[in-house]
Design a protein around this motif. Structure first.
Motif, short mmCIF file in Angstrom:
data_model
loop_
_atom_site.label_atom_id
_atom_site.label_comp_id
_atom_site.label_asym_id
_atom_site.label_seq_id
_atom_site.Cartn_x
_atom_site.Cartn_y
_atom_site.Cartn_z
N GLU A 151 -5.78 51.62 52.65
CA GLU A 151 -4.51 52.52 53.11
C GLU A 151 -3.22 52.59 52.25
O GLU A 151 -2.28 52.40 53.07
CB GLU A 151 -4.33 52.17 54.78
N ASN A 185 -8.08 62.89 42.44
CA ASN A 185 -7.40 62.14 43.42
C ASN A 185 -7.86 62.06 44.66
O ASN A 185 -7.77 61.11 45.16
CB ASN A 185 -5.92 62.76 43.47
N ARG A 186 -8.50 63.27 45.13
CA ARG A 186 -8.78 63.61 46.48
C ARG A 186 -10.13 62.65 46.75
O ARG A 186 -10.33 61.81 47.62
CB ARG A 186 -9.11 64.79 46.65
N LYS A 217 -8.87 58.73 46.68
CA LYS A 217 -8.33 58.53 47.93
C LYS A 217 -9.33 58.33 49.12
O LYS A 217 -9.41 57.52 49.85
CB LYS A 217 -7.40 59.66 48.40
N GLU A 218 -10.42 59.23 49.02
CA GLU A 218 -11.29 59.03 50.16
C GLU A 218 -12.37 57.89 49.71
O GLU A 218 -12.54 57.06 50.69
CB GLU A 218 -12.31 60.29 49.90
N PHE A 260 -2.48 54.90 49.81
CA PHE A 260 -2.18 56.46 49.43
C PHE A 260 -2.05 57.35 50.68
O PHE A 260 -3.00 57.41 51.51
CB PHE A 260 -3.03 56.91 48.35
N PHE A 296 -11.22 55.23 48.42
CA PHE A 296 -10.35 53.79 48.86
C PHE A 296 -10.32 53.65 50.34
O PHE A 296 -10.41 52.60 51.17
CB PHE A 296 -9.01 54.06 48.25
N LYS A 297 -10.28 55.06 51.08
CA LYS A 297 -10.27 54.73 52.52
C LYS A 297 -11.41 54.24 52.99
O LYS A 297 -11.51 53.42 53.83
CB LYS A 297 -9.91 56.22 52.97
#
Length: 279
Positions: free
Chosen positions: A277, A264-265, A268-269, A279, A271-272
Motif C-alpha cells: 500500500e 502505472n495502473r 499499482k493493482e 502508492f 502491488f495492491k
C-alpha cells in the motif's frame, strides 16, 4: 583480466550455448548475492531459481515472449520480500509495515539490484554471460500465481544466465562529461544534451540492422534465435510511425510513452494484490 576490464567489456548476452552451469558455480553466484550490501542488513529479497524447461517456457511467456529466457540454462527471479521479515517481526511481537513504507520499498529494491549485479559480475569471471529482464514486472500477478509467491513478495527482476554462444559488439554509452557532476549538479544546455545523445546513438541508417545494433540489439539477437517476427514488428512500427530520430524511436517504438504511463495502473493493482500500500 582485472575487474575494471571485466566490467568495461561486459555485454548483455541473449544467445546461449546448450550447456548446463555446474552446481558449484551456481552456489557461488548465490553466495555473492546473499553477502552483498544491504540497508540495515535486513536483506529483504529472495531468489527463485528456474532451470526446468517447463518453468523457463512459462517465464519466457511472462516476460513478453523473449526467446533467450527459454534458452538460458539458468534464470533467477529476484523478489522483493517482506513476507519473511513480517513473519519474523510478528513472532517477536513487533510491527513491521514495510509494505506501507515507500522508504523501506526503495531500499529493498536497491538491495535486490545490488544482489543481482553481484551475480552478474561474478558470472563473468566464470565465462558466463547474463541479461537483465525487467519486463517480468508487466505480469506480476501471473508470475506470483505460477511460482506460488506469497503475499508481501514482488517479483521485480529476472536475470538469465548461461555460457555465451555469441557476444554482441560494444554498444554506445554517454560520455562522462554529460553524466558526471563535480560538487553540484551542472545543468547542461538543450544543445549539449542533444549533441551528447545524438553522438551516443548516431544517425538512423538506411541499413536498419546497423542502426538496431546500436539502439535495439534485442531485435537482432531475437532473429538469431529464429524469432524473425521480432525484427519485422520493429521495422513495421518504424515505418508506420515515420520515425525520424533516436528519441522518437525510443519513446514511440521501444518504450512508448503512453503505454509506459498506462502501465502505472497495472503495477499499482499488482502491488495492491500482493499486500503493498505504498502508492
Amino acid at each position: 583480466m582485472d575487474l575494471y576490464e571485466i566490467l568495461m567489456k561486459r555485454r548483455s548476452i541473449r544467445v546461449f550455448q546448450e550447456r548446463e552451469i555446474p552446481d558449484e558455480i551456481i552456489e557461488k553466484l548465490l553466495d555473492v548475492a546473499i553477502h552483498g550490501p544491504s540497508g540495515g542488513n535486513l536483506q529483504p529479497f529472495s531468489i527463485i531459481l528456474v532451470r526446468s524447461q517447463e518453468g523457463k517456457k512459462k517465464l519466457a511467456e511472462l516476460s513478453g515472449g523473449q526467446p533467450w529466457v527459454t534458452k538460458a540454462p539458468l534464470n533467477m527471479i529476484f523478489c522483493l520480500d517482506f513476507f519473511r521479515i513480517k513473519r519474523w517481526a510478528d513472532s517477536c511481537e513487533v510491527d513491521f509495515k514495510g509494505e506501507k513504507a515507500l522508504n523501506h520499498f526503495l531500499i529493498a529494491y536497491a538491495d535486490l539490484m545490488i544482489a543481482a549485479q553481484s551475480v552478474a559480475i561474478l558470472a563473468e569471471t566464470y565465462g558466463l554471460g547474463s541479461v537483465y529482464i525487467g519486463s517480468i514486472q508487466h505480469e506480476i500477478d501471473e508470475t506470483r500465481k505460477y511460482f506460488e509467491i506469497p503475499e508481501y513478495v514482488l517479483p521485480m527482476m529476472l536475470l538469465s544466465i548461461g555460457f555465451p554462444k555469441s557476444i554482441p559488439p560494444s554498444i554506445p554509452k554517454l560520455k562522462k562529461e554529460i553524466m558526471i557532476h563535480k560538487e553540484r549538479y551542472q545543468k547542461p544546455s538543450d544543445e549539449a544534451i542533444r549533441r551528447a545523445l545524438d553522438e551516443k546513438y548516431g544517425p538512423i541508417d538506411q541499413n536498419l540492422e546497423k542502426y538496431l545494433e546500436r539502439i535495439f540489439i534485442e531485435a537482432l539477437e531475437a532473429e538469431k534465435l529464429d524469432a524473425s517476427s521480432y525484427m519485422e514488428r520493429v521495422k513495421k512500427e518504424m515505418k508506420r510511425l515515420d520515425i525520424q530520430n533516436n528519441a522518437q524511436f525510443l519513446f514511440k517504438v521501444r518504450y512508448p510513452t503512453k503505454v509506459m504511463v498506462r502501465m502505472n495502473r497495472r503495477l499499482k493493482e499488482s502491488f495492491k494484490n500482493a499486500g503493498f500500500e505504498i502508492f
